[in-house]
Design a protein around this motif. Structure first.
Motif, PDB file in Angstrom:
ATOM      1  N   ASP A 199       0.861  -1.193   0.000  1.00 39.03           N
ATOM      2  CA  ASP A 199       0.000   0.000   0.000  1.00 39.03           C
ATOM      3  C   ASP A 199       0.893   1.238   0.000  1.00 39.03           C
ATOM      4  N   SER A 235     -10.635   5.463  -5.093  1.00 36.23           N
ATOM      5  CA  SER A 235     -11.968   4.856  -5.033  1.00 36.23           C
ATOM      6  C   SER A 235     -13.131   5.832  -4.918  1.00 36.23           C
ATOM      7  N   LYS A 283     -11.697   2.012 -13.615  1.00 27.46           N
ATOM      8  CA  LYS A 283     -11.858   0.633 -13.134  1.00 27.46           C
ATOM      9  C   LYS A 283     -12.243  -0.290 -14.302  1.00 27.46           C
TER      10      LYS A 283
END
Ligand code: NAD
Ligand code: DAU
Length: 350
Positions: A34, A86, A160
């Protein structure tokens, strides 16, 4: 012994997936990669970060050389790819960050896996965690099936969708054992308070306006995050290469109805007279390109893998509110500093 790379494990869904795998599979080595953007928080993992099978690696999935070296060094057997930008509203303001992480990052991971596995696919799996938003928007009826054509509307969902296409292309072109799942809206502990539910919990708690986009009639299908983590576990282990599964909660809510339900729960828990916080509801300019309705048809995952959501919404929603109220310190940490600037930029003058 299996070495599994989980990307985005310090984010909302990622920390639930990492926790599940670390606890349930002590014979797997779990590597959480991450880059710790604003949405990544190692505080989300303090309960498991000392476990011997858990390893954290800080790095950017879109850094080609770093990713290739990482795969060479660790020789992962499986990849569960959650790392992404996101938030739809951020993608409207800054699409390129979404191209960088969601598209380029995904393709660098695919290339590294393909290079290292070098055609030896036995025991390998590459799993792309995707969203129902790639299917576009529904009218008042119908639901997304695995065969529904992609029709994304926001820069987030377009990025995405692009990534999903690359994943499937690596299966079809090179024979890489890939799987994809497309899930509906998740809710639960550790979600960054830019998303509807934790943002509104924080605002109700602090008596701040609740910015409802448009008329509040958009519909989302809500799933408790641990149910999603369970589906991911099942798909990772059971799905055949090339497969796609839709994951949903069978739980559609119009935003305004969900918000009123949240207000009812919050007022009760905060000891306020019933309906007090309704006055905080403020209708604001709609999100550009706002998808009217999402709904998942979960027939395939139910019939083929026997998965169904376990957590009833009434129970999960109460549990979620309790968690945010009990974890004030977590809330305070993530809403200090840059969050204040973010909030101004997104909501002032809306
Ligand atoms: P999140 O924003 O909470 O977490 C994303 C994580 O990715 C963070 O920890 C962040 O630091 C990390 N990250 C971002 N850019 C990175 C980069 N370049 N390199 C390495 N790490 C990076 O997101 P989330 O809500 O947990 O979503 C996780 C995944 O699930 C995403 O792929 C998302 O598209 C998908 N998804 C989310 C939902 C939902 O309701 N939240 C529903 C369906 C699918
Ligand atoms: O459907 C899956 C997707 O769900 C995921 O792919 C995304 O990563 C995740 O962010 C989520 O997207 P949404 O756009 O549906 O979630 P969000 O919480 O941003 O918004 C939910 C609904 O609430 C949406 O119709 C917009 C509305 N909304 C949101 C915010 C933040 C408001 O009315 N006011 C707000 O302030």
């Amino acid at each position: 012994m299996k070495k599994i790379l989980i990307t985005g494990g310090a984010g909302f869904i990622g920390n639930h997936v990492v926790r599940r795998f670390v606890n349930k599979y002590p014979d797997y080595e779990i590597y959480n990669l991450d880059s710790l953007t604003y949405a990544g928080n190692l505080e989300n993992l303090t309960d498991i970060d000392k476990k011997p099978n858990y390893h954290f690696i800080k790095g950017d999935i879109a850094d080609q050389e770093f990713i290739m070296n990482l795969f060479q060094e660790y020789q992962f057997d499986g990849v569960i790819h959650l790392a992404a930008e996101s938030h739809v509203d951020r993608s409207i303001k800054d699409p390129m960050t979404f191209v960088h992480t969601n598209v380029l990052g995904t393709v660098h991971l695919l290339n590294a896996a393909r290079t290292i596995w070098n055609g030896n696919w036995e025991g390998k799996k590459y799993y792309q965690i995707s969203t129902d938003e790639v299917y576009g928007a529904l009218g008042d009826t119908g639901s997304f099936k695995e065969t529904t054509p992609y029709n994304p509307h926001s820069p987030y969902s377009a990025a995405k969708a692009s990534a999903d296409h690359f994943v499937r292309a690596y299966h079809d072109t090179y024979g890489m054992p890939t799987v994809v799942s497309n899930c509906s809206n998740n809710y639960g502990p550790y979600q960054f308070p830019e998303k509807l539910i934790p943002l509104f919990i924080n605002n109700i708690k602090n008596n701040k306006p609740l910015p409802v986009y448009g008329k509040g009639i958009n519909v989302r299908d809500w799933l408790y995050v641990e149910d999603h983590a369970e589906a991911i576990d099942l798909i990772f282990h059971e799905a055949k290469p090339g497969e796609t599964y839709n994951i949903g909660g069978n739980n559609e809510w119009r935003n305004i109805d969900l918000i009123k339900k949240l207000i009812e729960i919050m007022d009760r828990k905060l000891g306020r007279p019933e309906g007090t916080s309704l006055q905080l509801i403020t209708y604001v300019t709609d999100r550009a390109g706002h998808d009217l309705r999402y709904a998942i048809d979960p027939t395939k995952i139910k019939n083929e893998l026997g998965w169904e959501p376990k957590v009833k919404f009434a129970e999960g929603f109460e549990k979620t509110v309790d968690w945010y109220l009990a974890n004030e310190e977590w809330f305070n940490h993530v809403t200090s500093g840059a969050y204040v600037e973010y909030y101004k930029k997104m909501y002032e003058g809306r």
